[in-house]
Design a protein around this motif. Sequence first.
Motif, PDB file in Angstrom:
ATOM      1  N   ARG A 115      -1.556  -2.539  -8.678  1.00  0.00           N
ATOM      2  CA  ARG A 115      -0.832  -3.503  -7.849  1.00  0.00           C
ATOM      3  C   ARG A 115       0.646  -3.196  -7.875  1.00  0.00           C
ATOM      4  N   ASN A 116       1.385  -3.868  -7.029  1.00  0.00           N
ATOM      5  CA  ASN A 116       2.825  -3.697  -6.957  1.00  0.00           C
ATOM      6  C   ASN A 116       3.455  -4.545  -8.065  1.00  0.00           C
ATOM      7  N   ARG A 135      -5.148   4.265  -4.654  1.00  0.00           N
ATOM      8  CA  ARG A 135      -3.880   3.802  -5.218  1.00  0.00           C
ATOM      9  C   ARG A 135      -3.584   4.483  -6.553  1.00  0.00           C
ATOM     10  N   GLN A 191       0.828  -1.199   0.000  1.00  0.00           N
ATOM     11  CA  GLN A 191       0.000   0.000   0.000  1.00  0.00           C
ATOM     12  C   GLN A 191       0.865   1.254   0.000  1.00  0.00           C
ATOM     13  N   LEU A 248       2.065   1.978  -3.401  1.00  0.00           N
ATOM     14  CA  LEU A 248       1.039   2.249  -4.405  1.00  0.00           C
ATOM     15  C   LEU A 248       0.253   3.543  -4.208  1.00  0.00           C
ATOM     16  N   ILE A 249       0.491   4.263  -3.111  1.00  0.00           N
ATOM     17  CA  ILE A 249      -0.272   5.487  -2.844  1.00  0.00           C
ATOM     18  C   ILE A 249       0.642   6.706  -2.856  1.00  0.00           C
TER      19      ILE A 249
END
Length: 89
Positions: free
Chosen positions: A85-86, A81, A58, A61-62
């Motif tokens: 996804r990563n 996000r 997280q 992604l933010i």
Amino acid sequence: MKCDWCEDPNAIEITCTVYWELPDGTRAIEITDTPGLKCPTCKMEYQTEATIEALEDQLILIDTKKIGKAISFDQLMAQPRLLKRNYFK
């Protein structure tokens, strides 16, 4: 639950405050009400690998510039996000 450290079968689920360094290394933040485990035998308090992975993903992604010095786990996980996804895994 079984303690990852001493293998006692009586570890209990808790929420606690953790301090996490941001992926860019610029600062650390306080994350309150974070899921974790506490062992009555060895007294260790820790987060599961799944919680650690969720937190780290997280934070990658933010937009961490929008986070203050402290945030709750649920608020952190609810942040929008920038990526789905990563992709670095």
